[in-house]
Design an enzyme around this catalytic site. Structure first.
Site, PDB file in Angstrom:
ATOM      1  N   SER A 150      -9.028   6.580  -1.131  1.00 26.02           N
ATOM      2  CA  SER A 150      -8.626   5.323  -0.492  1.00 26.02           C
ATOM      3  C   SER A 150      -8.500   5.532   1.026  1.00 26.02           C
ATOM      4  O   SER A 150      -8.952   4.699   1.819  1.00 26.02           O
ATOM      5  CB  SER A 150      -7.290   4.855  -1.092  1.00 26.02           C
ATOM      6  OG  SER A 150      -6.837   3.691  -0.468  1.00 26.02           O
TER       7      SER A 150
ATOM      8  N   LYS B  73      -1.602   4.962   1.579  1.00 26.22           N
ATOM      9  CA  LYS B  73      -2.577   4.609   0.544  1.00 26.22           C
ATOM     10  C   LYS B  73      -2.063   4.787  -0.890  1.00 26.22           C
ATOM     11  O   LYS B  73      -2.842   4.973  -1.832  1.00 26.22           O
ATOM     12  CB  LYS B  73      -3.924   5.357   0.722  1.00 26.22           C
ATOM     13  CG  LYS B  73      -4.512   5.332   2.106  1.00 26.22           C
ATOM     14  CD  LYS B  73      -4.379   4.029   2.845  1.00 26.22           C
ATOM     15  CE  LYS B  73      -5.165   2.877   2.281  1.00 26.22           C
ATOM     16  NZ  LYS B  73      -4.884   1.614   3.060  1.00 26.22           N
TER      17      LYS B  73
ATOM     18  N   LYS C 257     -10.102  -1.782  -3.746  1.00 24.24           N
ATOM     19  CA  LYS C 257     -10.455  -1.880  -5.162  1.00 24.24           C
ATOM     20  C   LYS C 257      -9.254  -2.125  -6.056  1.00 24.24           C
ATOM     21  O   LYS C 257      -9.345  -2.803  -7.071  1.00 24.24           O
ATOM     22  CB  LYS C 257     -11.113  -0.567  -5.610  1.00 24.24           C
ATOM     23  CG  LYS C 257     -12.607  -0.533  -5.498  1.00 24.24           C
ATOM     24  CD  LYS C 257     -13.144   0.622  -6.334  1.00 24.24           C
ATOM     25  CE  LYS C 257     -14.646   0.739  -6.210  1.00 24.24           C
ATOM     26  NZ  LYS C 257     -15.126   1.966  -6.865  1.00 24.24           N
TER      27      LYS C 257
ATOM     28  N   HIS D 176       6.117   5.605   6.171  1.00 25.94           N
ATOM     29  CA  HIS D 176       5.240   6.647   5.618  1.00 25.94           C
ATOM     30  C   HIS D 176       5.694   8.035   6.084  1.00 25.94           C
ATOM     31  O   HIS D 176       5.037   9.025   5.801  1.00 25.94           O
ATOM     32  CB  HIS D 176       3.799   6.453   6.102  1.00 25.94           C
ATOM     33  CG  HIS D 176       3.095   5.261   5.517  1.00 25.94           C
ATOM     34  ND1 HIS D 176       3.155   4.931   4.187  1.00 25.94           N
ATOM     35  CD2 HIS D 176       2.278   4.337   6.082  1.00 25.94           C
ATOM     36  CE1 HIS D 176       2.414   3.858   3.973  1.00 25.94           C
ATOM     37  NE2 HIS D 176       1.874   3.471   5.112  1.00 25.94           N
TER      38      HIS D 176
END
Ligand code: PPS
Length: 286
Positions: free
Chosen positions: A129, A44, A249, A99
């Protein structure tokens, strides 16, 4: 903690998502090559944005590749089922994503000249997030409330473990010439300059109009509309996009709309303690 997680060297990872090569330990033999470009990030942090930018830079701004090949095939996740195998077969120069925390990377990375882009983001925005992402992604443990997610995040009981340890770990590469540290916040604040910085790091010369095209096709709206990036072409086994879009967003500071004053204060205290000793200018958010 969901039983769908398995722990590798103390780090919780997704049983459904993780390639068996990690489970068996075979990943240690993965060979990085010197023309590889590896994006590393805590989930994220804007990883998909970085991949879109790198994909476009590699093609001098030409959007054909990002519009015809799914993002997970353009820059496969090293730790992911199926994608690991695809990576081994891939011709160079390869874009690779992970990640994973630094200690779980194959050892060949540290003797290769592969370029590493480490992308960080304000962990409060990462936390928020991730909370919304857990509602749409079946790999993420879904907390009953933001408060419950907050507690898990602070303890590192979330996918890929502690943000603090993950970030500290990768930052230990700082100073190496094949390592570039970037933040989501600087990308948001001055996208063009940050893209130019990336080009310089990669030794790529793009004309101003080619940079314009990178900017245009990696914008939040362009990525949201791109079927090869927004996960709408993936089957329902991975995502429930009825609960929200993959690109949610795309702003900095959304944590202010969600965290309580008490949570924000507790976060500040933990941050000061866990990141003590690191220069504050590494973290360009307020
Ligand atoms: S993942 O699933 O862990 O790999 O997620 P990751 O890609 O790291 O991060 C997702 C967040 O990055 C935002 N995003 C962008 N922001 C601005 N501009 C562009 N082009 C862009 N692309 C992705 C995405 O919206 C997620 O953040 P939130 O705050 O949830 O919107």
């Amino acid at each position: 903690m969901s039983e769908d997680y398995i722990w590798l060297e103390g780090v919780p990872l997704s049983r459904k998502y993780l390639t068996s090569k990690y489970q068996t330990g075979e990943w240690r033999n993965f060979m990085f090559k010197e023309d590889d470009i590896l994006t590393v990030s805590y989930p994220k942090s804007g990883t998909h944005w970085m991949i879109e930018i790198l994909s476009l830079i590699q093609n001098k701004g030409d959007p054909k590749w990002v519009q015809s090949v799914p993002i997970w095939d353009r820059s496969p996740w090293l730790e992911a089922r199926r994608l690991y195998e695809a990576l081994e077969a891939k011709e160079g120069p390869r874009l690779i994503t992970s990640h994973l925390p630094i200690q779980l990377l194959p050892k060949s990375l540290f003797t290769s000249k592969a370029k590493i882009i480490h992308l960080i983001r304000d962990p409060r925005d990462v936390l928020v997030s991730g909370y919304f992402f857990s509602k749409i992604c079946f790999y993420f443990h879904q907390s009953a409330s933001l408060q419950a997610h907050f507690e898990c995040f602070m303890q590192g009981n979330v996918l890929y473990g502690s943000w603090f340890e993950h970030t500290r770990g990768w930052m230990s590469m700082k100073g190496k010439e094949n390592y570039l540290l970037l933040s989501y916040e600087e990308l948001k604040r001055d996208t063009r300059s940050t893209i130019e910085k990336i080009c310089q790091f990669l030794g790529k010369n793009l004309e101003p109009e080619e940079i314009n095209s990178v900017l245009k096709h990696s914008s939040f709206q362009a990525m949201r509309d791109n079927k090869m990036t927004n996960y709408t072409i993936l089957d329902d086994a991975y995502f429930n996009l009825n609960n929200g879009p993959f690109l949610r967003k795309g702003i900095s500071g959304d944590w202010r709309n969600h965290l309580t004053v008490a949570q924000a204060e507790a976060f500040d205290r933990a941050f000061q303690e866990k990141m003590a000793g690191l220069p504050p200018e590494l973290f360009p958010w307020e």
